[in-house]
Design a protein around this motif. Structure first.
Motif, PDB file in Angstrom:
ATOM      1  N   ALA B 113     -25.617  15.169 -24.428  1.00  8.97           N
ATOM      2  CA  ALA B 113     -27.063  15.099 -24.159  1.00  8.97           C
ATOM      3  C   ALA B 113     -27.315  15.057 -22.657  1.00  8.97           C
ATOM      4  O   ALA B 113     -28.161  15.798 -22.126  1.00  8.97           O
ATOM      5  N   SER B 114     -26.567  14.201 -21.948  1.00  6.95           N
ATOM      6  CA  SER B 114     -26.831  14.090 -20.504  1.00  6.95           C
ATOM      7  C   SER B 114     -26.336  15.314 -19.746  1.00  6.95           C
ATOM      8  O   SER B 114     -26.975  15.731 -18.786  1.00  6.95           O
ATOM      9  N   LEU B 115     -25.229  15.904 -20.183  1.00  3.25           N
ATOM     10  CA  LEU B 115     -24.767  17.132 -19.517  1.00  3.25           C
ATOM     11  C   LEU B 115     -25.770  18.267 -19.714  1.00  3.25           C
ATOM     12  O   LEU B 115     -26.063  19.025 -18.781  1.00  3.25           O
ATOM     13  N   LEU B 116     -26.306  18.369 -20.943  1.00  7.33           N
ATOM     14  CA  LEU B 116     -27.288  19.428 -21.218  1.00  7.33           C
ATOM     15  C   LEU B 116     -28.522  19.271 -20.335  1.00  7.33           C
ATOM     16  O   LEU B 116     -29.081  20.252 -19.856  1.00  7.33           O
ATOM     17  N   TYR B 117     -28.949  18.023 -20.114  1.00 12.38           N
ATOM     18  CA  TYR B 117     -30.119  17.812 -19.260  1.00 12.38           C
ATOM     19  C   TYR B 117     -29.807  18.179 -17.811  1.00 12.38           C
ATOM     20  O   TYR B 117     -30.505  18.984 -17.194  1.00 12.38           O
ATOM     21  N   VAL B 118     -28.747  17.568 -17.295  1.00 12.47           N
ATOM     22  CA  VAL B 118     -28.456  17.729 -15.861  1.00 12.47           C
ATOM     23  C   VAL B 118     -28.214  19.196 -15.500  1.00 12.47           C
ATOM     24  O   VAL B 118     -28.591  19.648 -14.423  1.00 12.47           O
ATOM     25  N   PHE B 119     -27.622  19.968 -16.427  1.00 12.94           N
ATOM     26  CA  PHE B 119     -27.303  21.359 -16.104  1.00 12.94           C
ATOM     27  C   PHE B 119     -28.202  22.375 -16.811  1.00 12.94           C
ATOM     28  O   PHE B 119     -27.863  23.548 -16.866  1.00 12.94           O
ATOM     29  N   SER B 120     -29.349  21.925 -17.317  1.00 13.03           N
ATOM     30  CA  SER B 120     -30.249  22.908 -17.933  1.00 13.03           C
ATOM     31  C   SER B 120     -30.905  23.738 -16.817  1.00 13.03           C
ATOM     32  O   SER B 120     -31.207  23.217 -15.732  1.00 13.03           O
ATOM     33  N   PRO B 121     -31.121  25.039 -17.058  1.00 14.21           N
ATOM     34  CA  PRO B 121     -31.647  25.920 -16.013  1.00 14.21           C
ATOM     35  C   PRO B 121     -32.924  25.402 -15.351  1.00 14.21           C
ATOM     36  O   PRO B 121     -33.053  25.455 -14.131  1.00 14.21           O
ATOM     37  N   ILE B 122     -33.854  24.881 -16.157  1.00 14.26           N
ATOM     38  CA  ILE B 122     -35.123  24.484 -15.557  1.00 14.26           C
ATOM     39  C   ILE B 122     -34.964  23.210 -14.708  1.00 14.26           C
ATOM     40  O   ILE B 122     -35.660  23.034 -13.714  1.00 14.26           O
ATOM     41  N   VAL B 123     -34.037  22.349 -15.083  1.00 11.21           N
ATOM     42  CA  VAL B 123     -33.807  21.148 -14.263  1.00 11.21           C
ATOM     43  C   VAL B 123     -33.122  21.556 -12.953  1.00 11.21           C
ATOM     44  O   VAL B 123     -33.434  21.008 -11.888  1.00 11.21           O
ATOM     45  N   TRP B 124     -32.248  22.535 -13.018  1.00 10.53           N
ATOM     46  CA  TRP B 124     -31.679  23.105 -11.787  1.00 10.53           C
ATOM     47  C   TRP B 124     -32.796  23.605 -10.891  1.00 10.53           C
ATOM     48  O   TRP B 124     -32.892  23.254  -9.730  1.00 10.53           O
ATOM     49  N   TYR B 385     -42.088  35.570 -17.699  1.00  9.68           N
ATOM     50  CA  TYR B 385     -41.875  34.135 -17.464  1.00  9.68           C
ATOM     51  C   TYR B 385     -40.408  33.849 -17.183  1.00  9.68           C
ATOM     52  O   TYR B 385     -39.881  32.819 -17.563  1.00  9.68           O
ATOM     53  N   TYR B 386     -39.766  34.786 -16.527  1.00  8.93           N
ATOM     54  CA  TYR B 386     -38.327  34.655 -16.300  1.00  8.93           C
ATOM     55  C   TYR B 386     -38.000  33.854 -15.040  1.00  8.93           C
ATOM     56  O   TYR B 386     -36.970  33.186 -14.962  1.00  8.93           O
ATOM     57  N   ARG B 387     -38.883  33.925 -14.058  1.00  5.83           N
ATOM     58  CA  ARG B 387     -38.623  33.378 -12.723  1.00  5.83           C
ATOM     59  C   ARG B 387     -38.054  31.961 -12.757  1.00  5.83           C
ATOM     60  O   ARG B 387     -37.130  31.631 -12.027  1.00  5.83           O
ATOM     61  N   GLU B 388     -38.638  31.098 -13.624  1.00  5.09           N
ATOM     62  CA  GLU B 388     -38.230  29.689 -13.623  1.00  5.09           C
ATOM     63  C   GLU B 388     -36.846  29.472 -14.238  1.00  5.09           C
ATOM     64  O   GLU B 388     -36.323  28.364 -14.211  1.00  5.09           O
ATOM     65  N   LEU B 389     -36.290  30.531 -14.828  1.00  2.00           N
ATOM     66  CA  LEU B 389     -34.959  30.383 -15.439  1.00  2.00           C
ATOM     67  C   LEU B 389     -33.855  30.878 -14.507  1.00  2.00           C
ATOM     68  O   LEU B 389     -32.706  31.009 -14.915  1.00  2.00           O
ATOM     69  N   GLN B 390     -34.217  31.167 -13.260  1.00  2.00           N
ATOM     70  CA  GLN B 390     -33.247  31.779 -12.357  1.00  2.00           C
ATOM     71  C   GLN B 390     -32.266  30.792 -11.717  1.00  2.00           C
ATOM     72  O   GLN B 390     -31.566  31.168 -10.785  1.00  2.00           O
ATOM     73  N   ILE B 391     -32.233  29.580 -12.177  1.00  2.09           N
ATOM     74  CA  ILE B 391     -31.313  28.528 -11.716  1.00  2.09           C
ATOM     75  C   ILE B 391     -31.569  28.141 -10.254  1.00  2.09           C
ATOM     76  O   ILE B 391     -31.917  27.002  -9.984  1.00  2.09           O
ATOM     77  N   ILE B 392     -31.376  29.091  -9.353  1.00  6.20           N
ATOM     78  CA  ILE B 392     -31.588  28.784  -7.929  1.00  6.20           C
ATOM     79  C   ILE B 392     -32.856  29.501  -7.467  1.00  6.20           C
ATOM     80  O   ILE B 392     -32.926  30.729  -7.512  1.00  6.20           O
ATOM     81  N   PRO B 393     -33.872  28.729  -7.051  1.00  4.35           N
ATOM     82  CA  PRO B 393     -35.117  29.382  -6.624  1.00  4.35           C
ATOM     83  C   PRO B 393     -34.903  30.159  -5.322  1.00  4.35           C
ATOM     84  O   PRO B 393     -34.418  29.598  -4.333  1.00  4.35           O
ATOM     85  N   ARG B 394     -35.257  31.425  -5.352  1.00  2.04           N
ATOM     86  CA  ARG B 394     -35.016  32.246  -4.168  1.00  2.04           C
ATOM     87  C   ARG B 394     -35.910  33.486  -4.220  1.00  2.04           C
ATOM     88  O   ARG B 394     -36.107  34.074  -5.283  1.00  2.04           O
ATOM     89  N   ILE B 395     -36.450  33.879  -3.078  1.00  3.38           N
ATOM     90  CA  ILE B 395     -37.284  35.077  -3.021  1.00  3.38           C
ATOM     91  C   ILE B 395     -36.388  36.297  -2.905  1.00  3.38           C
ATOM     92  O   ILE B 395     -35.451  36.298  -2.099  1.00  3.38           O
ATOM     93  N   GLU B 396     -36.689  37.302  -3.732  1.00  2.20           N
ATOM     94  CA  GLU B 396     -35.855  38.497  -3.712  1.00  2.20           C
ATOM     95  C   GLU B 396     -36.213  39.395  -2.527  1.00  2.20           C
ATOM     96  O   GLU B 396     -37.367  39.471  -2.126  1.00  2.20           O
ATOM     97  N   GLY B 397     -35.236  40.058  -1.959  1.00  2.00           N
ATOM     98  CA  GLY B 397     -35.473  40.972  -0.836  1.00  2.00           C
ATOM     99  C   GLY B 397     -35.529  40.226   0.482  1.00  2.00           C
ATOM    100  O   GLY B 397     -35.613  38.995   0.523  1.00  2.00           O
TER     101      GLY B 397
END
Lengths: 144, 450
Positions: B113-124, B385-397
């Motif tokens: 449970a705690s691993l799933l939370y800490v490493f879930s894409p949106i929490v990243w 609605y994919y942007r928030e699942l990209q793990i690391i927030p970053r602007i493309e280009g």
């Protein structure tokens, strides 16, 4: 109010901003809404409802975004925008060109995601797929 | 406190450490791209220049105070708030693990449970920029854990007060916690004495009471913050102006789909089946069953508000579901039949979450599901609605960075910068890092310190 919620154009915001900062830089987007609120004549630029005219420098383009330097050129003159209307023109052409579609696709999350997916399955760089999509949109535009 | 005993203590310390180290490795690639995050940075920065007690407003104030405090410790506008979020996201493993151990006594379940939370894409994604969800989630999980301490026969009023205090902190960050106060109060009332319930509730209501009074005096509306959200979403943004069948389907599917994407469809499926079976076959104790109430309440609220358009479809709001539902992962391991198989599936689910996020936006949903309402809705959700699942927030280009460099290279102190709106991420990224005195036209008014 803060965060990702759109505000409308307010001339008084621009007046206040230019009053505080008579020099600076302007960024216009090829698909942005600001182009409908400004007129350009040679090196002079005026905002709708703003009694101040700006002198602007040569623009630099950053893929759909144009960066200008500005200085307040003419002090308050309520008819500034109207006098520029006679000789002025829009900052961008009304015609939808390649820069327009490139910017349009890249700022639309769903559209850009589709281009990214297309690039993935075609195994080609995303810029190549994007260019093909822009060319396709231009051909549609030419057909209209 | 069971969590302080071995091997539990070692488990949580390892998860917390792994969460922090993984994020610190990712940090150099992360950018603050969300407009809300930029606004929050600027509000905290302004507040830090002239600190005061914020007694009313739109966003809860605790996140601003915490961001300001971390800005004091770490130089710059962004590093401190991001460090705060990295700590909150990783430390949330402790209360989640502790709750699962207290309520289900399952080490395997608590660990997953705690691993799933800490490493879930949106929490990243939310922990690598100054958004409010993970700090809210941290306080929410602390409250959940504190309420699971002690027993019905030996109630500790101190834990009730702590739980209330943590929940009022969560409520001072995000308004979801206001509804959870009601749900937790019901849980406590069903499990403990009325005195214990009153102790919890009194502390939990500290912030909402103060905030409602402040907003009433300032705006004549006790619920100004909540109501204002509807005014913007439905009034100004017009999200209910044209609601097609596809749009309705998107609203129905979004949060369940988001949950599946953030914990993997395998875990989501196993958890749904295990919970339904456990409830039907009466395998859950009364106390365990009661702890399902907050999730059921919040899931119903989310679905209802998404349906009527008063809740935007953002993956980051899912933090509430993760905190309230993931502690039930131990239910998957109840019983002995096929236990090894279930364990293998769960581990597969856990390790597939992040790799799978790179595939969700590669599927042609209309080809797989047809051109009907369902296929179109899934296509629009996955693409739009994919942007928030990209793990690391970053602007493309590189064009936004190039523009920013040119602006900062040519600007002199006192200069103004007027930005046409060219997308929430790009416009506000420039507004965050450009010289002061920036205005974004057609965006949201964003205070930029001068």
């Amino acid at each position: 109010m803060y965060g990702a919620k759109h505000e409308e154009y307010k001339a008084e915001d621009v007046i206040g901003f230019l009053g505080e900062h008579p020099h600076g830089q302007l960024v216009f987007s090829r698909t942005g809404k600001m182009q409908d609120k400004v007129l350009l004549a040679d090196t002079l630029l005026a905002f709708e409802g703003v009694p101040t005219v700006l002198r602007i420098g040569e623009p630099r383009e950053f893929r759909g975004k144009w960066l200008y330097t500005y200085d307040v050129a003419v002090g308050p003159d309520p008819s500034a925008f109207d006098s520029l209307r006679i000789q002025g023109h829009r900052i961008f052409t009304a015609e939808k060109d390649a820069a327009y579609f490139d910017d349009q696709i890249r700022r639309d999350e769903a559209w850009y995601s589709k281009v990214r997916r297309q690039a993935f399955w075609k195994r080609e760089p995303i810029d190549t797929t994007l260019r093909d999509n822009v060319a396709y949109m231009l051909s549609l535009e030419a057909g209209n | 406190m069971k969590i302080l005993q071995q091997p539990y203590k070692r488990d949580v310390l390892l998860i917390v450490l792994a969460g922090i180290i993984a994020r610190l490795i990712a940090l150099p690639w992360a950018q603050t791209v969300h407009a809300d995050a930029v606004s929050r940075v600027h509000i905290a920065y302004e507040w830090l220049l002239d600190p005061y007690y914020i007694k009313e407003g739109y966003w809860g104030p605790l996140h601003h105070y915490l961001n300001g405090l971390f800005m004091l410790i770490f130089p710059g506008k962004v590093t401190g708030p991001v460090v705060l979020n990295i700590l909150c996201a990783s430390l949330t493993a402790i209360p989640l693990y502790g709750f699962a151990i207290n309520v289900f006594n399952s080490r395997k379940g608590a660990l997953l449970a705690s691993l799933l939370y800490v490493f879930s894409p949106i929490v990243w994604w939310t922990s690598l920029q100054p958004l409010s969800e993970v700090s809210y989630g941290f306080f929410l999980a602390l409250s959940l854990y504190a309420l699971s301490e002690g027993t019905r026969d030996k109630p500790e009023y101190r834990t009730a007060m702590f739980a209330g205090f943590f929940l009022t902190c969560a409520a001072a960050i995000r308004y979801e916690a206001w509804v959870i106060i009601a749900a937790f109060t019901l849980v406590v009332f069903l499990q403990r004495s009325w005195r214990y319930t009153l102790a919890f509730w009194s502390f939990a209501m500290l912030f909402p009471a103060a905030w409602m009074i402040g907003n009433h005096f300032e705006y004549g509306d006790f619920l100004y913050s909540v109501n204002q959200n509807d005014v913007w979403n439905m009034g100004k943004e017009g999200i209910n102006d044209d609601v097609s069948a596809v749009e309705r389907m998107k609203r129905v599917l979004f949060f369940p789909w988001s949950f599946g994407s953030n914990v993997s469809p395998i875990v989501a499926g196993l958890l749904a089946v295990a919970l339904i079976r456990a409830v039907i076959k009466k395998r859950l104790s009364k106390d365990q069953l009661i702890w399902l109430i907050p999730f059921v309440v919040m899931a119903a609220v989310f679905q209802k508000k998404a349906w009527d358009g008063s809740l935007m479809l953002h993956h980051r709001f899912l933090v509430t579901w993760l905190i309230l539902l993931l502690p039930f992962v131990p239910v998957i391991f109840m019983g002995t039949k096929w236990l090894r198989f279930r364990t293998v599936l769960m581990v597969l689910g856990l390790i597939s979450v992040i790799p799978m996020t790179f595939l969700w936006n590669k599927v042609h949903y209309t080809k797989r599901l047809g051109e009907g309402v369902l296929g179109q809705a899934m296509e629009e959700l996955a693409m739009g609605y994919y942007r928030e699942l990209q793990i690391i927030p970053r602007i493309e280009g590189t064009d936004t960075e190039d523009l920013l460099r040119a602006i900062n290279g040519a600007g002199v102190p006192g200069d103004g910068l007027m930005l046409d709106f060219f997308g929430w991420d790009r416009s506000y990224y420039v507004a965050l890092h450009a010289l002061p005195n920036t205005i974004v036209m057609y965006g949201a008014p964003c205070p930029t310190p001068s």
